[in-house]
Structures are given as C-alpha cells and as structure tokens.
Design a protein around this motif. Structure first.
Motif, PDB file in Angstrom:
ATOM      1  N   LEU A  38       9.751   7.788  -5.870  1.00 57.66           N
ATOM      2  CA  LEU A  38       9.133   6.845  -4.943  1.00 57.66           C
ATOM      3  C   LEU A  38       7.663   6.707  -5.331  1.00 57.66           C
ATOM      4  CD1 LEU A  38      10.778   7.988  -1.588  1.00 57.66           C
ATOM      5  CD2 LEU A  38      11.363   6.018  -2.998  1.00 57.66           C
ATOM      6  N   PRO A  39       7.034   5.575  -5.008  1.00 53.51           N
ATOM      7  CA  PRO A  39       5.649   5.301  -5.440  1.00 53.51           C
ATOM      8  C   PRO A  39       4.680   6.425  -5.091  1.00 53.51           C
ATOM      9  CG  PRO A  39       6.613   3.360  -4.434  1.00 53.51           C
ATOM     10  CD  PRO A  39       7.584   4.484  -4.207  1.00 53.51           C
ATOM     11  N   GLU A  40       3.970   6.929  -6.094  1.00 49.75           N
ATOM     12  CA  GLU A  40       3.069   8.065  -5.897  1.00 49.75           C
ATOM     13  C   GLU A  40       1.712   7.670  -5.325  1.00 49.75           C
ATOM     14  OE1 GLU A  40       2.745  10.899  -9.053  1.00 49.75           O
ATOM     15  OE2 GLU A  40       4.755  10.453  -9.804  1.00 49.75           O
ATOM     16  N   HIS A  41       1.289   6.450  -5.579  1.00 47.63           N
ATOM     17  CA  HIS A  41      -0.037   6.020  -5.130  1.00 47.63           C
ATOM     18  C   HIS A  41       0.008   5.208  -3.838  1.00 47.63           C
ATOM     19  CE1 HIS A  41      -2.293   7.375  -8.668  1.00 47.63           C
ATOM     20  NE2 HIS A  41      -1.226   7.018  -9.370  1.00 47.63           N
ATOM     21  N   LEU A  42       1.197   4.979  -3.328  1.00 46.72           N
ATOM     22  CA  LEU A  42       1.330   4.188  -2.113  1.00 46.72           C
ATOM     23  C   LEU A  42       0.540   4.843  -0.978  1.00 46.72           C
ATOM     24  CD1 LEU A  42       3.005   1.638  -1.279  1.00 46.72           C
ATOM     25  CD2 LEU A  42       4.642   3.225  -0.260  1.00 46.72           C
ATOM     26  N   ASN A  43      -0.299   4.044  -0.305  1.00 49.92           N
ATOM     27  CA  ASN A  43      -1.096   4.577   0.798  1.00 49.92           C
ATOM     28  C   ASN A  43      -1.331   3.481   1.828  1.00 49.92           C
ATOM     29  OD1 ASN A  43      -2.868   5.935   2.509  1.00 49.92           O
ATOM     30  ND2 ASN A  43      -3.911   6.969   0.820  1.00 49.92           N
ATOM     31  N   GLY A  44      -0.251   3.158   2.533  1.00 44.38           N
ATOM     32  CA  GLY A  44      -0.325   2.074   3.500  1.00 44.38           C
ATOM     33  C   GLY A  44      -1.329   2.325   4.607  1.00 44.38           C
ATOM     34  N   TRP A  45      -1.424   3.571   5.059  1.00 47.66           N
ATOM     35  CA  TRP A  45      -2.345   3.874   6.158  1.00 47.66           C
ATOM     36  C   TRP A  45      -3.788   3.581   5.756  1.00 47.66           C
ATOM     37  CZ3 TRP A  45      -3.095   4.266  11.030  1.00 47.66           C
ATOM     38  CH2 TRP A  45      -4.226   4.913  11.531  1.00 47.66           C
ATOM     39  N   LYS A  46      -4.164   3.984   4.564  1.00 43.14           N
ATOM     40  CA  LYS A  46      -5.544   3.814   4.103  1.00 43.14           C
ATOM     41  C   LYS A  46      -5.865   2.377   3.715  1.00 43.14           C
ATOM     42  CE  LYS A  46      -8.911   5.782   0.867  1.00 43.14           C
ATOM     43  NZ  LYS A  46      -9.127   6.792  -0.208  1.00 43.14           N
ATOM     44  N   TYR A  47      -4.878   1.673   3.141  1.00 44.69           N
ATOM     45  CA  TYR A  47      -5.188   0.375   2.538  1.00 44.69           C
ATOM     46  C   TYR A  47      -4.524  -0.827   3.202  1.00 44.69           C
ATOM     47  CZ  TYR A  47      -7.028   3.206  -1.318  1.00 44.69           C
ATOM     48  OH  TYR A  47      -7.742   4.102  -2.080  1.00 44.69           O
ATOM     49  N   HIS A  48      -3.820  -0.644   4.309  1.00 42.37           N
ATOM     50  CA  HIS A  48      -3.062  -1.769   4.863  1.00 42.37           C
ATOM     51  C   HIS A  48      -3.947  -2.928   5.318  1.00 42.37           C
ATOM     52  CE1 HIS A  48      -3.984   0.336   8.676  1.00 42.37           C
ATOM     53  NE2 HIS A  48      -3.785  -0.822   9.266  1.00 42.37           N
ATOM     54  N   GLN A  49      -5.197  -2.640   5.654  1.00 40.50           N
ATOM     55  CA  GLN A  49      -6.070  -3.728   6.092  1.00 40.50           C
ATOM     56  C   GLN A  49      -6.820  -4.394   4.949  1.00 40.50           C
ATOM     57  OE1 GLN A  49      -8.165  -1.559   9.313  1.00 40.50           O
ATOM     58  NE2 GLN A  49      -7.308  -3.145  10.602  1.00 40.50           N
ATOM     59  N   VAL A  50      -6.690  -3.845   3.775  1.00 40.80           N
ATOM     60  CA  VAL A  50      -7.396  -4.356   2.597  1.00 40.80           C
ATOM     61  C   VAL A  50      -6.487  -5.167   1.685  1.00 40.80           C
ATOM     62  CG1 VAL A  50      -8.609  -3.666   0.495  1.00 40.80           C
ATOM     63  CG2 VAL A  50      -9.035  -2.444   2.621  1.00 40.80           C
ATOM     64  N   THR A  51      -5.245  -4.754   1.585  1.00 37.81           N
ATOM     65  CA  THR A  51      -4.344  -5.254   0.539  1.00 37.81           C
ATOM     66  C   THR A  51      -4.208  -6.769   0.503  1.00 37.81           C
ATOM     67  OG1 THR A  51      -3.083  -3.186   0.710  1.00 37.81           O
ATOM     68  CG2 THR A  51      -2.047  -5.013  -0.454  1.00 37.81           C
ATOM     69  N   ASP A  52      -3.865  -7.379   1.625  1.00 42.02           N
ATOM     70  CA  ASP A  52      -3.596  -8.824   1.620  1.00 42.02           C
ATOM     71  C   ASP A  52      -4.837  -9.648   1.285  1.00 42.02           C
ATOM     72  OD1 ASP A  52      -0.969  -8.353   2.232  1.00 42.02           O
ATOM     73  OD2 ASP A  52      -1.165  -8.787   4.364  1.00 42.02           O
ATOM     74  N   SER A  53      -5.968  -9.323   1.913  1.00 37.81           N
ATOM     75  CA  SER A  53      -7.181 -10.099   1.656  1.00 37.81           C
ATOM     76  C   SER A  53      -7.653  -9.913   0.217  1.00 37.81           C
ATOM     77  CB  SER A  53      -8.299  -9.702   2.625  1.00 37.81           C
ATOM     78  OG  SER A  53      -8.654  -8.343   2.468  1.00 37.81           O
ATOM     79  N   PHE A  54      -7.551  -8.690  -0.308  1.00 39.89           N
ATOM     80  CA  PHE A  54      -7.943  -8.436  -1.690  1.00 39.89           C
ATOM     81  C   PHE A  54      -7.089  -9.252  -2.653  1.00 39.89           C
ATOM     82  CE2 PHE A  54      -7.316  -6.263  -5.718  1.00 39.89           C
ATOM     83  CZ  PHE A  54      -8.612  -6.007  -6.130  1.00 39.89           C
TER      84      PHE A  54
END
Length: 353
Positions: free
Chosen positions: A102-118
């Motif tokens: 499973l994805p090792e770098h996945l970090n939804g909690w930390k980056y969920h507010q950044v991902t889409d806009s980025f």
C-alpha cells in the motif's frame, strides 16, 4: 476470484479497527469528515494516511462491498455494522499485500487540504508555461476555476523573469521533487497538459497503466504526497513548488466548533465554564479538547491529567496494545475515559509492542 485493490485498502483498515468501530467510521475516514470522533479514530487506529483520500465513496457502495466480503467469507459481522476479518480474510489480505505494498507516502490527514489546490495550480502553470515558450497564446485552459486562473497569472508576474527561465526552473524542481524510488512519477506526468499535448483523465491514465481505477488513484496521491514531503519546509530547494502551497493551508485547522472552544480555553475558561458559555454538554467539550491535543503539538495536557496517571495510562496501553478504552480503564480505575482518550491523543503515536 481475488480481491480488488479498493477491497485490499478496506480490509487493511478494517483489520486495524478490528471490530471496535462500525463500518461507517471507515466511510467517514475516506470521505474526510472533520468530526471529533473521526479525527480521534484516525489517530487512535493509526489510519490517518487514508483521511479524505477517497471522498467519492458512498455509503451504499461501501455497504455493498462489505456484503460481498461477507458472502465470500472474508469478514464476519460481530455486531450490527461491526465486522472483523476472518482467518480467510487475513490470508487474502496478506497475499495481496505481498503482491503490492500500500502507498508508503500517503498522508491524507496532513495534506488533504493542500492536494486539490496544488494540483490545479501546478497543471495550469505547466500548461501556460509550455505554451508561452512556444509563443502560443490561444489554447483552452486545462482548469476552469476563475480563482486558479487569477492565482497563476499573479504567480507568474511575481517571479519577474522571462518565460524560458521560469519554465526551466519549474522543470528542474518538478523532476527533482518527483524523483523517488518508492513512487511512480509517470502516473503524474501522464496527467499533465502542455503545448500540443493533452493530459490524460484519471480513467484514461488508469487504462494506460493497466491499474484498477482505485489503484491508480491511490498511487497518484502517493506521488503527490511524496512530493509534498520533499517540498514543504524546503523552500530554498523548491521555491516555485513550495510557493504553490499556501502557508495557511499547510497546517490542519481545528473544526469550527472546536476552534471556538479552544479560543475560550486560551482566555482562561475552565472546561465547565466553556460548556456553560457555549451551552454544550461537558462530553462535547471534552471531545474538543481531545481534538485539540491531536491537532496542536504544543498543547499541554498537564492541567487535565496528572503526570503520574498519564504514565500509568500509557503503560496499560503499551502492555495490552490496547485501543479499547475499557481495557485500559480496567487497569487504571481512577482514570476517566476523557483522561484516557486525552493521553492517547497526545502520546498515542508511540509504537506499542
């Protein structure tokens, strides 16, 4: 018939929850519901990487998947809407995890507010830069949000350099940031639009790579989150990419109600006073305090749990690998459930044997 990638993800999360929460806790996790309970569960069961990573999931789809897993003997219901993996389910999961990690770098909690806009900013900036260096001013923008268009225009002006240097810098930063042995950068590159080149949609990229749609989705997020790990806090090396992430978006904010409680606490209000002022139950305010402890590293819990009791709670959790609060309370009878939850929220990230 083997299990799908999405079923693998679901089984993996269910295995960690181990029947202690309903299947809907998983639904709220994948959707990214910002409730105190979902946030606490995500940290308690160490499933924060999956927070808000599959927001398109529906209750109906999840229920049907759980039914299929039950019919195939991979999970069994131990209480209403609570399931655990069977021995067969554990074997299937172990086999699948052997086929692919499973994805090792996945970090939804930390980056969920950044991902889409980025992603919106990056894809439009790349498209604009690519067309500018080819002197092409007539093209259909890959993004249609007005705010994204305005942001990219302003960002290009702020760089105050010619189009060729800007494009070269962006290329160099992106190549470096995507370079990772444990991700697949091509999954991102396939989606990029440039001069006379149209990026693929998620479904097209899935077909192109031969990955199940859910598998592609999680691997794509894994690439972006790995990139964020490199870029965030490393502005000197990645000034362009770092600038696409608003500083205000880099920290995970409190839920609105919890933020109101926190502001009163900062003014010296006791929890009882906060509950009275806000006309909320004491238990609700306690939920807020636990969320604060999870979200704000510098928050000190010494005023709420004596250090000696805190150590006994952590010892009980360590000895039993216990996530069930009841088990811990049986060993630390003088601790309230609030105190136990608060200690686990603050220090529960420690690895328990």
């Amino acid at each position: 018939m083997g299990i799908t990638y999405l079923e693998t993800v679901v089984l993996s999360i269910l295995n960690k929850i181990n029947g202690e929460r309903t299947i809907y806790s998983l639904f709220h996790l994948l959707q990214g519901k910002r409730s105190s309970q979902t946030i606490q569960d995500a940290h308690l069961y160490k499933i924060t990487p999956y927070f808000h990573t599959y927001p398109t999931v529906t209750r109906t789809a999840l229920e049907k998947m759980i039914d299929r897993l039950k019919q195939r003997g991979l999970v069994e219901e131990i209480a209403e809407t609570k399931v655990i993996l069977t021995e067969k389910g554990k074997r299937e999961l172990e086999q699948k995890l052997g086929d692919y990690n499973l994805p090792e770098h996945l970090n939804g909690w930390k980056y969920h507010q950044v991902t889409d806009s980025f992603w919106e900013r990056l894809t439009l900036l790349i498209q604009v830069s690519s067309n500018l260096i080819h002197h092409e001013r007539s093209f259909i923008p890959v993004r249609n949000k007005r705010e994204t268009h305005i942001w990219v225009k302003q960002y290009i002006r702020q760089q105050n350099e010619d189009r060729y240097k800007l494009s070269e810098r962006l290329y160099v930063e992106l190549i470096s940031a995507l370079d990772n042995e444990k991700t697949r950068p091509e999954l991102v590159v396939l989606r990029l639009t440039g001069f006379k080149k149209i990026g693929l949609t998620t479904m097209q990229a899935s077909e192109e790579t031969g990955l199940e749609p859910a598998h592609y989705h999680f691997e794509f997020l894994n690439c972006l989150h790995a990139l964020f790990d490199k870029v965030v806090g490393n502005e000197h090396t990645y000034p362009l990419l770092s600038g696409m992430i608003k500083k205000a978006e880099r920290s995970v904010p409190l839920t609105i109600s919890t933020d109101k409680t926190y502001r009163l606490m900062q003014r010296g209000y006791t929890l009882e006073e906060v509950a009275a002022v806000r006309n909320l139950k004491q238990s609700t305010i306690e939920d807020h305090v636990v969320e604060i402890a999870l979200s704000i590293k510098e928050f000190n819990i010494d005023d709420y749990v004596l250090k000696e009791k805190r150590e006994r709670i952590l010892q009980a959790a360590y000895q039993n690998s216990a996530k069930k609060l009841k088990q811990i309370k049986e060993q630390v009878a003088d601790a309230s459930y609030f105190e136990i939850r608060l200690v686990l929220a603050k220090f529960g990230d420690k690895e328990w044997s």
